[in-house]
Design an enzyme around this catalytic site. Structure first.
Site, PDB file in Angstrom:
ATOM      1  N   HIS A  34      19.341  -4.372  30.648  1.00  0.00           N
ATOM      2  CA  HIS A  34      20.495  -3.686  30.065  1.00  0.00           C
ATOM      3  C   HIS A  34      21.647  -3.637  31.074  1.00  0.00           C
ATOM      4  CE1 HIS A  34      22.400  -0.656  27.354  1.00  0.00           C
ATOM      5  NE2 HIS A  34      22.961  -0.265  28.491  1.00  0.00           N
ATOM      6  N   GLU A  35      21.340  -3.195  32.282  1.00  0.00           N
ATOM      7  CA  GLU A  35      22.391  -3.076  33.292  1.00  0.00           C
ATOM      8  C   GLU A  35      22.875  -4.451  33.753  1.00  0.00           C
ATOM      9  OE1 GLU A  35      23.739  -0.277  33.533  1.00  0.00           O
ATOM     10  OE2 GLU A  35      22.130   0.789  32.476  1.00  0.00           O
TER      11      GLU A  35
ATOM     12  N   HIS B 207      25.779  -5.445  31.685  1.00  0.00           N
ATOM     13  CA  HIS B 207      27.043  -4.883  32.173  1.00  0.00           C
ATOM     14  C   HIS B 207      27.536  -5.649  33.398  1.00  0.00           C
ATOM     15  CE1 HIS B 207      27.368  -1.468  29.532  1.00  0.00           C
ATOM     16  NE2 HIS B 207      26.213  -0.948  29.902  1.00  0.00           N
TER      17      HIS B 207
ATOM     18  N   GLU C 148      29.131  -2.566  26.074  1.00  0.00           N
ATOM     19  CA  GLU C 148      27.757  -2.291  25.659  1.00  0.00           C
ATOM     20  C   GLU C 148      27.174  -3.444  24.852  1.00  0.00           C
ATOM     21  OE1 GLU C 148      25.653  -0.123  26.536  1.00  0.00           O
ATOM     22  OE2 GLU C 148      26.961   1.240  27.634  1.00  0.00           O
TER      23      GLU C 148
END
Length: 498
Positions: free
Chosen positions: A260-261, A264, A290
């Site tokens: 997930h990170e 980003h 996101e």
């Protein structure tokens, strides 16, 4: 010349924001536990300096002069647009309020961390009450849109209203509840017990590091660390830091938190050269940012094609647990759908109900000044209403997210918008490059990376989100793509018609 001076001025402001980000990163990773009071004052000071420069006469004068500049490029026009937006928002808010908010958030984050560990909402309550009061005052000063909550949403999703979000979320809720109802009829639900065996943390971090490097994380300008709540810090174009939350008794937490990170981080690492380290070096909106984290965590990271390549490597790291465990079973286990207590560990279907819950509670907090002492009860009622379960304690309930402790209200809707953007962007990518999933099976990520760099990452904030999604896919945001993606994927996993 006036535009050059405007860019230099805002680049200085951007450097102060980078310093603030570095202080925040350190606070949540390596800062000594007794340093919090001084750190909160340092962060408040930096926030005050940022705000003072934003609302200064110099900013106003440079923006006025920019009106007289001719022959502007697309990047120039976007820079002026974003500079004006930042100024118009900042000028409405007193500097003392911004400093108070920064200090309260810094103290609140540390108080939240202790309270979560100790399952002690009572200890966190005075910090949260103060933060809520400041955010309501902040929203009143901004005065954007028909409600106070709309003012805070505007900070993350420009031009978006709570009414528009409510309409989208209500339809999405109906579709998701229908899918969940049909999945319950499956006679072949996945078994996730394999994920809850013992997985040594040092082996997890080594596996995660290998994955991140292969899919494009540049360790020369980035790093991976551990924290209670995963996050990404973009310190500069040459310094992007991510964290994940490892659990030795639940394998998905660390892996998917890191993916997930990574979504980003890879966005932040790939802006076009002309906008790096400027106010345009950010996502088109927070929902667009996101979209990349949700895409890498769920669409790619939970995809069969992804684990066709990575599962043999994972088995080598954890042979005791996985040597005899079939890949198909592992794939089904990480995609098990069922109501869960923790948002960051939720499957990609019920995750959206977690966000709707927070959206509905935030509206009550900001618009109705809902009593802080009654929030745990409201949280539990909403959990039972939307997910059919009640948290056994506050650590697994209202204390689970870091956002409110940091004064972040109005951000949660960006997660659902991210899911909607992600599905539309990824399915468009498959239409243009049908071989992408087959290439990922072979450990080849070049075409996927090129598609995302060329269509998403490079533009930063040059385009507004509604313009960028149309530029990429040829149409405005369409939630139907996300629902189609869910139906297609989970009808196969659960062997039911959706």
């Amino acid at each position: 010349m006036p535009l050059t001076k405007l860019k230099e001025h805002f680049n200085e402001i951007n450097k102060l924001k980078n310093i603030r980000a570095l202080l925040n990163w350190d606070q949540q990773t390596y800062m000594p536990i007794e340093s919090n009071r001084i750190r909160s004052e340092q962060i408040a000071l930096i926030q005050g300096l940022i705000h003072e420069k934003l609302i200064s006469n110099k900013t106003k004068r440079l923006l006025e002069h920019s009106n007289k500049v001719n022959n502007l490029t697309l990047v120039d026009l976007a820079f002026i647009r974003e500079a004006r937006r930042e100024y118009k928002i900042a000028i409405k808010v007193p500097n003392r309020l911004m400093r108070r908010m920064a200090k309260a958030a810094s103290l609140g984050q540390q108080a939240w961390e202790k309270s979560k560990i100790n399952n002690d909402f009572h200890a966190f309550k005075p910090y949260l009450k103060k933060i809520m009061e400041i955010k309501r005052e902040h929203a009143k000063k901004l005065n954007i849109g028909p409600s106070l909550y709309d003012s805070l949403i505007e900070l993350y999703e420009p031009g978006t209203s709570s009414n528009w979000l409510t309409n989208i979320f209500n339809k999405l809720k109906m579709d998701i509840l229908e899918i969940l109802h049909k999945l319950k009829s499956s006679t072949e639900p996945p078994d996730e017990s394999i994920l809850r065996k013992y997985y040594p943390l040092h082996k997890q971090i080594n596996f995660i590091s290998e994955v991140l490097q292969k899919i494009g994380f540049d360790y020369k300008i980035g790093r991976l660390d551990k924290s209670m709540h995963p996050f990404t810090s973009n310190i500069s174009s040459m310094d992007t830091r991510i964290t994940t939350n490892l659990k030795d008794n639940y394998l998905p937490s660390g892996i998917f938190g890191a993916l997930h990170e990574f979504g980003h981080a890879i966005y932040d690492m790939n802006f076009m050269r002309e906008i790096k380290d400027t106010i345009l070096a950010d996502g088109s909106s927070f929902g667009f940012h996101e979209s990349q984290s949700q895409m890498w965590e769920y669409i790619i990271g939970h995809g069969k094609f992804f684990w066709d390549y990575w599962y043999p490597t994972l088995k080598n790291y954890f042979p005791k647990n996985l040597a005899e465990y079939p890949e198909e079973q592992f794939y089904r286990s990480i995609n098990r759908v069922r109501p869960s207590l923790i948002r960051v560990d939720a499957d990609e279907i019920t995750f959206n109900l977690h966000i709707i819950l927070r959206f509905e509670i935030e509206k009550k907090i900001i618009n109705d000044n809902y009593p802080v002492s009654e929030l745990p009860e409201l949280w539990n009622e909403k959990m039972e209403e939307l997910l059919g379960i009640i948290p056994p304690n506050d650590s697994k309930g209202i204390l689970q997210d870091v956002h409110w402790s940091e004064g972040i209200f109005g951000y949660f809707p960006s997660y659902i918008l991210g899911n909607l953007y992600a599905a539309q962007i990824y399915l468009n990518g498959l239409k243009k490059n049908p071989q992408i999933n087959d290439e990922i099976k072979q450990g080849q990520f070049a075409n996927l990376s090129s598609y995302l760099k060329d269509n998403v990452y490079r533009y930063g904030k040059i385009y507004r989100s509604e313009d960028l999604i149309t530029k990429i896919t040829g149409e405005s945001l369409n939630p139907a793509y996300f629902i189609k993606y869910l139906r297609d994927k989970y009808s196969q996993i659960y062997n039911v018609k959706l």
